[in-house]
Write an enzyme that holds these catalytic residues in place. Structure first.
Site, mmCIF file in Angstrom:
data_model
loop_
_atom_site.group_PDB
_atom_site.id
_atom_site.type_symbol
_atom_site.label_atom_id
_atom_site.label_comp_id
_atom_site.label_asym_id
_atom_site.label_seq_id
_atom_site.Cartn_x
_atom_site.Cartn_y
_atom_site.Cartn_z
ATOM 1 N N LYS A 222 0.814 -1.220 0.000
ATOM 2 C CA LYS A 222 0.000 0.000 0.000
ATOM 3 C C LYS A 222 0.849 1.273 0.000
ATOM 4 O O LYS A 222 2.029 1.261 0.344
ATOM 5 C CB LYS A 222 -1.003 -0.034 1.153
ATOM 6 C CG LYS A 222 -2.158 -0.961 0.801
ATOM 7 C CD LYS A 222 -3.409 -0.738 1.583
ATOM 8 C CE LYS A 222 -4.518 -1.620 0.987
ATOM 9 N NZ LYS A 222 -5.681 -1.716 1.861
ATOM 10 N N ARG A 256 -4.484 -9.960 4.357
ATOM 11 C CA ARG A 256 -4.722 -9.980 2.903
ATOM 12 C C ARG A 256 -3.450 -9.526 2.202
ATOM 13 O O ARG A 256 -3.014 -8.390 2.370
ATOM 14 C CB ARG A 256 -5.893 -9.047 2.604
ATOM 15 C CG ARG A 256 -6.367 -9.014 1.164
ATOM 16 C CD ARG A 256 -7.577 -8.077 1.051
ATOM 17 N NE ARG A 256 -8.005 -7.908 -0.323
ATOM 18 C CZ ARG A 256 -7.442 -7.062 -1.167
ATOM 19 N NH1 ARG A 256 -6.444 -6.302 -0.792
ATOM 20 N NH2 ARG A 256 -7.884 -6.970 -2.401
HETATM 21 C C1 7PM Z 1 -4.948 0.430 -5.418
HETATM 22 C C2 7PM Z 1 -5.063 0.857 -4.111
HETATM 23 C C3 7PM Z 1 -5.293 -0.867 -5.758
HETATM 24 C C4 7PM Z 1 -5.542 -0.001 -3.150
HETATM 25 C C5 7PM Z 1 -5.740 -1.719 -4.788
HETATM 26 C C6 7PM Z 1 -5.898 -1.278 -3.495
HETATM 27 C C7 7PM Z 1 -8.457 -3.938 0.989
HETATM 28 C C8 7PM Z 1 -9.474 -4.677 0.400
HETATM 29 C C9 7PM Z 1 -8.411 -3.517 -1.113
HETATM 30 C C10 7PM Z 1 -8.261 -4.023 2.402
HETATM 31 C C11 7PM Z 1 -10.114 -5.553 2.439
HETATM 32 C C12 7PM Z 1 -5.351 -3.309 -2.334
HETATM 33 C C13 7PM Z 1 -6.350 -2.189 -2.411
HETATM 34 N N1 7PM Z 1 -7.797 -3.255 0.035
HETATM 35 N N2 7PM Z 1 -10.298 -5.484 1.105
HETATM 36 N N3 7PM Z 1 -9.438 -4.399 -0.922
HETATM 37 N N4 7PM Z 1 -9.124 -4.844 3.072
HETATM 38 N N5 7PM Z 1 -10.901 -6.335 3.174
HETATM 39 O O1 7PM Z 1 -4.231 -3.018 -1.864
HETATM 40 O O2 7PM Z 1 -7.405 -3.375 3.006
HETATM 41 O O3 7PM Z 1 -5.622 -4.423 -2.779
HETATM 42 S S1 7PM Z 1 -7.990 -2.824 -2.645
#
Ligand code: 7PM
Length: 277
Positions: A222, A256
């Site tokens: 992130k 995750r």
């Molecule tokens: C760009 C920025 C692409 C952030 C993808 C993301 C979470 C999630 C995501 C989380 C849960 C990523 C995020 N983040 N679901 N979906 N918790 N439960 O890093 O922190 O995949 S999208």
């Protein structure tokens, strides 16, 4: 709160569970089209299970911050065939990353046993649909909407506000008929939060244990890592693993991640130290 039924597949939370991220994004530069995208996704899912993933989180990019809006039809076309392929190829539970009731329905019919929703089932029809489907749910906190949430995140007390939001959403789920033991909560790192907010949430993650639900975290690759270390996306492995370890030390039950093997080894070692009898 030790074993969660995900549509007939068990997610054992007696140990920290590794959730492997499977993003289904059609590669517009390859002319293999949907078939190649699906084959590539299946291969990656099998690989992650081989590396020790306990659950695979499948998403069609609709919930990604800043991502172009994806129509329900497009989201279904991306995720449903992959869920069917993954369901037949591996034995671990499958989670569907969506906010759309129609996608929840089709995904669960195809074999998903958990709904992971960055909007915590606040979209029209999402709560009643999730309850009707009987799936496990992961409720994530987000301030604002993906497109604009990073413009001016603002809190009085970020930890208290996230905790209260998650308590209210959990309550709404229970009232809608979702079994309390099927509810997971997630502070939503990076979703309407500054680096300082993210760091405070991780430092004080244990305060979310008062909710009485397993805590899931997503910290992998992130942008808070970019802000602290100035590293591009492809070079955030070590920092991601460090953050996962800290989350486990502070009470996370589900992590995750993109990098399953490294995360799993670091987390098992952390558990050996922190969860000793
Ligand atoms: C760009 C920025 C692409 C952030 C993808 C993301 C979470 C999630 C995501 C989380 C849960 C990523 C995020 N983040 N679901 N979906 N918790 N439960 O890093 O922190 O995949 S999208």
């Amino acid at each position: 709160m030790s074993i969660i039924d995900c549509g007939g597949r068990a997610l054992d939370l007696q140990r920290v569970a590794i959730m492997g991220i499977l993003n289904i994004t059609p590669d517009s530069f390859s002319d293999g089209g949907l078939f190649l995208t699906r084959e590539r996704a299946l291969k990656r899912a099998i690989e992650m299970v081989g590396e020790g993933a306990d659950i695979i989180d499948i998403g069609g990019e609709s919930t990604r911050p800043g991502a172009a809006a994806v129509s329900v039809g497009e989201e279904l076309e991306r995720v449903v065939p992959v869920i069917e392929l993954v369901r037949d190829a591996v034995a671990v539970p499958i989670s569907i990353d969506t906010s759309q009731p129609e996608v929840m329905r089709e995904a669960v019919a195809a074999g998903a046993g958990m709904i992971n929703d960055v909007r915590a089932l606040r979209a029209e029809g999402a709560l009643s649909t999730a309850a009707e489907l009987g799936a496990a749910v992961c409720l994530m906190h987000m301030q604002g909407e993906p497109r604009t949430m990073q413009e001016k995140p603002s809190y009085g007390d970020v930890v208290a506000e996230v905790r209260e939001f998650l308590a209210a959403r959990r309550q709404a789920c229970v009232q809608a008929g979702i079994a309390p033991e099927k509810i997971i909560v997630d502070p939503g790192f990076g979703f309407g939060k500054t680096v300082a907010h993210n760091l405070a949430l991780l430092r004080q993650l244990a305060e979310l244990k008062a909710l009485g639900a397993p805590i899931s975290v997503g910290l992998s690759r992130k942008s808070m890592i970019e802000k602290v270390l100035h590293l591009p996306l492809g070079e955030r492995l070590h920092a991601s693993v460090a953050l996962a370890v800290l989350a486990v030390q502070n009470g996370a039950s589900i992590v995750r991640v993109h990098d399953v093997r490294a995360s799993r080894e670091a987390i098992r070692m952390t558990e050996a130290v922190c969860r000793a009898a």
